[in-house]
Design a protein around this motif. Sequence first.
Motif, mmCIF file in Angstrom:
data_model
loop_
_atom_site.group_PDB
_atom_site.id
_atom_site.type_symbol
_atom_site.label_atom_id
_atom_site.label_comp_id
_atom_site.label_asym_id
_atom_site.label_seq_id
_atom_site.Cartn_x
_atom_site.Cartn_y
_atom_site.Cartn_z
ATOM 1 N N LEU A 23 -12.152 -6.714 -0.706
ATOM 2 C CA LEU A 23 -12.017 -5.434 -1.398
ATOM 3 C C LEU A 23 -13.328 -4.667 -1.500
ATOM 4 C CD1 LEU A 23 -9.533 -6.389 -4.272
ATOM 5 C CD2 LEU A 23 -9.052 -5.251 -2.094
ATOM 6 N N SER B 135 -0.695 -7.582 -6.899
ATOM 7 C CA SER B 135 -1.848 -6.821 -6.415
ATOM 8 C C SER B 135 -3.139 -7.484 -6.880
ATOM 9 C CB SER B 135 -1.790 -5.385 -6.946
ATOM 10 O OG SER B 135 -2.814 -4.588 -6.432
ATOM 11 N N PRO B 136 -4.040 -7.793 -5.940
ATOM 12 C CA PRO B 136 -3.889 -7.702 -4.492
ATOM 13 C C PRO B 136 -2.795 -8.652 -3.994
ATOM 14 C CG PRO B 136 -6.191 -8.037 -5.096
ATOM 15 C CD PRO B 136 -5.379 -8.295 -6.320
ATOM 16 N N LEU C 192 -13.699 -1.845 1.633
ATOM 17 C CA LEU C 192 -12.675 -0.838 1.902
ATOM 18 C C LEU C 192 -13.312 0.441 2.434
ATOM 19 C CD1 LEU C 192 -10.487 -1.356 -1.297
ATOM 20 C CD2 LEU C 192 -10.005 -2.154 1.031
ATOM 21 N N TYR D 36 -8.599 1.122 -5.403
ATOM 22 C CA TYR D 36 -9.623 0.194 -5.912
ATOM 23 C C TYR D 36 -10.492 0.870 -6.974
ATOM 24 C CZ TYR D 36 -13.699 -2.865 -5.997
ATOM 25 O OH TYR D 36 -14.732 -3.669 -6.408
ATOM 26 N N ASP E 111 -0.690 0.558 -5.759
ATOM 27 C CA ASP E 111 -1.056 1.657 -6.657
ATOM 28 C C ASP E 111 -0.129 1.603 -7.875
ATOM 29 O OD1 ASP E 111 -1.661 4.024 -7.955
ATOM 30 O OD2 ASP E 111 -1.838 5.190 -6.099
ATOM 31 N N GLY F 165 0.793 -1.230 0.000
ATOM 32 C CA GLY F 165 0.000 0.000 0.000
ATOM 33 C C GLY F 165 0.821 1.274 0.000
ATOM 34 N N VAL G 16 -4.086 -6.630 0.044
ATOM 35 C CA VAL G 16 -3.734 -5.211 -0.036
ATOM 36 C C VAL G 16 -3.372 -4.861 -1.478
ATOM 37 C CG1 VAL G 16 -2.200 -3.391 0.793
ATOM 38 C CG2 VAL G 16 -2.906 -5.235 2.333
ATOM 39 N N LEU G 17 -3.907 -3.735 -1.968
ATOM 40 C CA LEU G 17 -3.689 -3.313 -3.346
ATOM 41 C C LEU G 17 -2.431 -2.464 -3.485
ATOM 42 C CD1 LEU G 17 -7.355 -2.237 -4.183
ATOM 43 C CD2 LEU G 17 -6.184 -4.260 -5.092
ATOM 44 N N GLN H 203 -6.640 2.809 0.103
ATOM 45 C CA GLN H 203 -6.957 1.550 -0.566
ATOM 46 C C GLN H 203 -8.226 1.667 -1.404
ATOM 47 O OE1 GLN H 203 -5.382 -1.948 -0.484
ATOM 48 N NE2 GLN H 203 -3.816 -0.361 -0.472
#
Length: 431
Positions: free
Chosen positions: A324, A186-187, A327, A337, A196, A160, A193-194, A333
């Motif tokens: 997800l 990702s995730p 969130l 998303y 960016d 993240g 957790v994503l 996050q």
Amino acid sequence: MSVTESRRPKDAETHIGNHKLDPSTLMMGYGFDPALSEGSLKPPIFLTSTFVFDKAADGKRFFEGITNKHGSGGKAEGLVYSRFNGPNQEILEDRLKIWEDAETSLTFSSGMTAIATLLLAFVRPGDVVIHSGPLYAATESIINKILPQFGVHYVDFPAGATREELDEVMANAKAKGRVAMIYLESPANPTNVLVDVEAVAAARAAAFGDEAELPPIAIDNTFLGPLWAKPLAQGADITVYSLTKYAGGHSDLVAGGLVGKQSLLDKVRLMRNTMGGICDPNTAWMLMRSLETLELRMTRAGENAEKVCAFLRDHPKVEKVGYLGFLEEGSRQADIYERHCTGAGSTFSLYLKGGEREAFAFLDTLKIAKLAVSLGGTETLASAPAAMTHLSVPDERRAALGISDNLVRISIGVEKAEDLIVDFENALRAV
């Protein structure tokens, strides 16, 4: 027209007039010409180790492609030998690239073969690999344990991470040596957790923009792709898949794939031509069949996951649900998303109140969901990452990444959602 020319498949159509056909439609026949297989509606399985050339000159020309003599990137004009290419593999690769509008695609005998071949094609002694964390444990082992034996270093950052943190990571990595690759997941597996991807691409441009060749960004998109996330659109160069998961989707095969830029994957193809590791014909055929129902299966599994997670979120024995679709509005996050994803997926992390004892009790009581590793199949699967898939990760790192003993990873299948809820409710009574 020569015999060789007559055996070439007719051009596959992706449009009718100005209308672009959807990937789910193209999966039914794209890349296959029935006229080349006795009019067969579906591609046969081509179980052969080698292919006959019409003329010696054809064999020479094809090998010039395989060996990159004239800059073909290792791609031959015709069929040569099953370590290099085959009809089933070529049709499968033609179809895989469609989902992300990619330039090309490569298939492998497993996801880890794809990842290992990818890394070996780009790293050299003294190089640095930047990667997000956590990664699938075997991927992390390659980068953090195997490659260092050959003088390759790494710098990692939490999934993240912000743009400012990423800028610092890039600077630290450049100070250690030539950055060969930026590898993302990702995730993240198994915390969901994503990363960016847009921020990573921007940080790369800022750090390496004056260099002739930017380090490629590769991303493992197995958890969400290719339906719920398309990282190439956010700035990634190569997308990595365990095709065992949603693409195969029936827990009956093992395979891997890469899709992305032609210039980069040509380097990987040359490595695959030498080392092997291409997907076998039977597995390629099974994957082609599975791709026909990919959108249907993923859509149903995603709908089921939403219902199951809504039940689990408020259960008194559940600490939290890493899904997800839950969130926090306005969070970083949630922002990632909204920019990167079209769906919340069907694999999530369930944190039970307690520890390993409670997690094991829950898993041992399941009736419908199967206690097994992997994900993305038609059946629901559940496992304990800290004790199974991520057992090889050092205790301190597992703790830092949130891979705790009370974490259960669940992949929802296509069963009736109401039945799954009853199964989980019953299992929670044992916690």
